[in-house]
Design a protein around this motif. Structure first.
Motif, PDB file in Angstrom:
ATOM      1  N   GLY A   1      38.273 115.920 -35.430  1.00 57.15           N
ATOM      2  CA  GLY A   1      38.651 117.115 -34.686  1.00 57.15           C
ATOM      3  C   GLY A   1      38.019 117.095 -33.312  1.00 57.15           C
ATOM      4  N   LEU A   2      38.806 117.397 -32.287  1.00 52.05           N
ATOM      5  CA  LEU A   2      38.331 117.346 -30.908  1.00 52.05           C
ATOM      6  C   LEU A   2      38.517 118.694 -30.228  1.00 52.05           C
ATOM      7  N   LEU A   3      37.529 119.093 -29.443  1.00 51.19           N
ATOM      8  CA  LEU A   3      37.602 120.313 -28.643  1.00 51.19           C
ATOM      9  C   LEU A   3      37.574 119.892 -27.179  1.00 51.19           C
ATOM     10  N   PHE A   4      38.699 120.039 -26.477  1.00 49.32           N
ATOM     11  CA  PHE A   4      38.789 119.586 -25.084  1.00 49.32           C
ATOM     12  C   PHE A   4      38.239 120.643 -24.135  1.00 49.32           C
ATOM     13  N   ARG A   5      37.718 120.175 -23.004  1.00 49.48           N
ATOM     14  CA  ARG A   5      37.124 121.058 -22.002  1.00 49.48           C
ATOM     15  C   ARG A   5      37.404 120.514 -20.609  1.00 49.48           C
ATOM     16  N   GLY A   6      36.968 121.278 -19.603  1.00 49.05           N
ATOM     17  CA  GLY A   6      37.038 120.822 -18.219  1.00 49.05           C
ATOM     18  C   GLY A   6      38.447 120.633 -17.696  1.00 49.05           C
ATOM     19  N   ALA A   7      38.557 119.696 -16.755  1.00 45.05           N
ATOM     20  CA  ALA A   7      39.836 119.440 -16.093  1.00 45.05           C
ATOM     21  C   ALA A   7      40.877 118.921 -17.084  1.00 45.05           C
ATOM     22  N   THR A   8      40.430 118.139 -18.064  1.00 42.00           N
ATOM     23  CA  THR A   8      41.370 117.607 -19.059  1.00 42.00           C
ATOM     24  C   THR A   8      42.038 118.740 -19.829  1.00 42.00           C
ATOM     25  N   LYS A   9      41.260 119.723 -20.231  1.00 44.20           N
ATOM     26  CA  LYS A   9      41.829 120.861 -20.953  1.00 44.20           C
ATOM     27  C   LYS A   9      42.863 121.587 -20.095  1.00 44.20           C
ATOM     28  N   GLU A  10      42.536 121.785 -18.820  1.00 41.97           N
ATOM     29  CA  GLU A  10      43.451 122.490 -17.930  1.00 41.97           C
ATOM     30  C   GLU A  10      44.774 121.742 -17.787  1.00 41.97           C
ATOM     31  N   GLN A  11      44.692 120.419 -17.657  1.00 41.06           N
ATOM     32  CA  GLN A  11      45.912 119.624 -17.519  1.00 41.06           C
ATOM     33  C   GLN A  11      46.709 119.603 -18.821  1.00 41.06           C
ATOM     34  N   LEU A  12      46.002 119.479 -19.941  1.00 44.76           N
ATOM     35  CA  LEU A  12      46.683 119.433 -21.236  1.00 44.76           C
ATOM     36  C   LEU A  12      47.405 120.741 -21.534  1.00 44.76           C
ATOM     37  N   LYS A  13      46.762 121.857 -21.245  1.00 44.46           N
ATOM     38  CA  LYS A  13      47.398 123.136 -21.578  1.00 44.46           C
ATOM     39  C   LYS A  13      48.625 123.393 -20.706  1.00 44.46           C
ATOM     40  N   GLN A  14      48.601 122.932 -19.458  1.00 47.16           N
ATOM     41  CA  GLN A  14      49.775 123.095 -18.609  1.00 47.16           C
ATOM     42  C   GLN A  14      50.949 122.270 -19.117  1.00 47.16           C
ATOM     43  N   LYS A  15      50.661 121.038 -19.533  1.00 45.05           N
ATOM     44  CA  LYS A  15      51.723 120.180 -20.054  1.00 45.05           C
ATOM     45  C   LYS A  15      52.213 120.672 -21.411  1.00 45.05           C
ATOM     46  N   LEU A  16      51.304 121.246 -22.182  1.00 43.00           N
ATOM     47  CA  LEU A  16      51.705 121.803 -23.469  1.00 43.00           C
ATOM     48  C   LEU A  16      52.642 122.989 -23.267  1.00 43.00           C
ATOM     49  N   LYS A  17      52.349 123.823 -22.286  1.00 43.96           N
ATOM     50  CA  LYS A  17      53.230 124.948 -21.972  1.00 43.96           C
ATOM     51  C   LYS A  17      54.623 124.468 -21.577  1.00 43.96           C
ATOM     52  N   GLU A  18      54.672 123.349 -20.837  1.00 37.58           N
ATOM     53  CA  GLU A  18      55.962 122.804 -20.403  1.00 37.58           C
ATOM     54  C   GLU A  18      56.736 122.216 -21.569  1.00 37.58           C
ATOM     55  N   ILE A  19      56.053 121.442 -22.415  1.00 37.66           N
ATOM     56  CA  ILE A  19      56.755 120.726 -23.483  1.00 37.66           C
ATOM     57  C   ILE A  19      57.283 121.683 -24.550  1.00 37.66           C
ATOM     58  N   VAL A  20      56.581 122.809 -24.756  1.00 40.90           N
ATOM     59  CA  VAL A  20      57.024 123.783 -25.752  1.00 40.90           C
ATOM     60  C   VAL A  20      58.345 124.434 -25.339  1.00 40.90           C
ATOM     61  N   LYS A  21      58.569 124.576 -24.047  1.00 40.09           N
ATOM     62  CA  LYS A  21      59.781 125.238 -23.548  1.00 40.09           C
ATOM     63  C   LYS A  21      61.029 124.370 -23.672  1.00 40.09           C
ATOM     64  N   LEU A  22      60.852 123.046 -23.768  1.00 38.28           N
ATOM     65  CA  LEU A  22      61.987 122.129 -23.730  1.00 38.28           C
ATOM     66  C   LEU A  22      62.555 121.840 -25.108  1.00 38.28           C
ATOM     67  N   ASP A  23      63.860 121.586 -25.144  1.00 39.78           N
ATOM     68  CA  ASP A  23      64.479 121.063 -26.348  1.00 39.78           C
ATOM     69  C   ASP A  23      64.162 119.574 -26.409  1.00 39.78           C
ATOM     70  N   TYR A  24      64.451 118.962 -27.559  1.00 37.13           N
ATOM     71  CA  TYR A  24      64.221 117.525 -27.671  1.00 37.13           C
ATOM     72  C   TYR A  24      65.063 116.797 -26.642  1.00 37.13           C
ATOM     73  N   GLY A  25      64.450 115.840 -25.980  1.00 37.49           N
ATOM     74  CA  GLY A  25      65.175 115.084 -24.972  1.00 37.49           C
ATOM     75  C   GLY A  25      64.251 114.162 -24.214  1.00 37.49           C
ATOM     76  N   PHE A  26      64.802 113.536 -23.190  1.00 41.13           N
ATOM     77  CA  PHE A  26      64.082 112.532 -22.419  1.00 41.13           C
ATOM     78  C   PHE A  26      62.843 113.124 -21.752  1.00 41.13           C
ATOM     79  N   LYS A  27      62.988 114.288 -21.106  1.00 42.67           N
ATOM     80  CA  LYS A  27      61.868 114.894 -20.395  1.00 42.67           C
ATOM     81  C   LYS A  27      60.764 115.318 -21.355  1.00 42.67           C
ATOM     82  N   LYS A  28      61.148 115.810 -22.521  1.00 41.86           N
ATOM     83  CA  LYS A  28      60.158 116.228 -23.512  1.00 41.86           C
ATOM     84  C   LYS A  28      59.353 115.024 -23.999  1.00 41.86           C
TER      85      LYS A  28
END
Length: 292
Positions: A127-154
């Motif tokens: 189990g990993l708990l992310f922090r710092g800049a990595t966490k900020e980047q991961l959460k932004q990309k997670l927000k983007e990927i959740v909005k998309l349907d399955y496809g190339f961009k996802k």
């Protein structure tokens, strides 16, 4: 508590990965594990979580990554309205990304060497708990990927998320290095309600014979069963829950150490200091100085 084996990706259009936006009054309190890895970003909620043998508080803006077959659960705090004393209606929200590691390695192995990916999935079993800049980047990309349907961009976003995790050192391990669980998909649920009972009653005295009766077992049988499944005694578990809550209150810095000790269920300040240091490695006062 019995962790239920869950087949997260079964039946999905693409079984390599899946995303989910969870919005409900309370998160599921069912202790479970599954073959898929799980990234979870807490958008809004707070409470206690168990990941492997780690017991900690969680709050909004937390991002974790749980490896394959690692038992876990998020349990919301009970919150009451100050005016009425009744339970408040709140929305707990989280974003989740599920990745099937074996299939992912097999697919990516057709393009390049997957040694680093395999090592990462192995490490994530703690189990990993992310922090710092990595966490900020991961959460932004997670927000983007959740909005998309399955496809190339996802799929591209999935690879970008994995690349961020693979080459980052901005995380802390949650479960201990030697942790392994003895749960199985058919394990019984005799102590399933015990976790919830402790979370809701740790501020008072919890008698061993009381929890043994709740699980319909003798004290001896319960102790043996609990230790074999969690790799810790029931007393250790209760103390970790209490110390976890005391850490949260110390961080808030609204109360004196003595008040916190009794508020978290300890019967004396000396006992609180002793147990706190055995778990955290420092005394409550030292812990308070460190975080300040």
């Amino acid at each position: 508590m019995k962790p239920v084996f869950a087949k997260i990706l079964e039946g999905a259009e693409i079984t390599t990965f899946a995303t989910k936006d969870v919005q409900r009054p309370f998160f599921s309190t069912e202790f479970h594990f599954h073959s898929a890895c799980q990234m979870t970003y807490i958008v809004e909620s707070e409470g206690k979580r168990i990941i492997g043998d780690n017991i900690s508080n969680f709050a909004s803006d937390e991002l974790t990554f749980v490896g394959p077959d690692l038992p876990h659960v998020w349990h919301n705090n009970n919150t009451n309205c100050p005016e009425t004393g009744l339970a408040e209606t709140r929305v707990s929200r989280s974003l989740a990304l599920y990745i099937e590691p074996k299939l992912t390695i097999k697919l990516l192995g057709q393009f390049f060497q997957t040694n680093k990916i395999e090592a990462f999935f192995l490490a994530s079993k703690r189990g990993l708990l992310f922090r710092g800049a990595t966490k900020e980047q991961l959460k932004q990309k997670l927000k983007e990927i959740v909005k998309l349907d399955y496809g190339f961009k996802k799929t591209i976003l999935l690879l970008e998320i994995m690349e961020l995790m693979l080459f980052s050192a901005e995380f802390d391990y949650l479960s201990s290095a030697g942790y392994t669980h003895n749960y199985s998909p058919v394990d019984n649920s005799k102590i399933d309600r015990i976790f919830k009972f402790v979370f809701n009653n740790y501020t008072g005295q919890i008698q061993l014979d009381q929890v043994a009766r709740l699980s319909n077992m003798s004290k001896h049988s319960f102790c043996r069963y609990f230790k074999s499944r969690t790799q810790k005694t029931f007393v250790q578990f209760v103390n970790e829950v209490r110390v976890s809550e005391s850490c949260r209150l110390i961080v808030e810095n609204k109360h004196q150490i003595t008040h916190i000790a009794y508020a978290c269920g300890f019967n004396s300040l000396s006992n609180f200091n002793k147990i706190f240091k055995s778990i955290k490695g420092v005394t409550p006062s030292q812990y308070k100085s460190q975080i300040r």
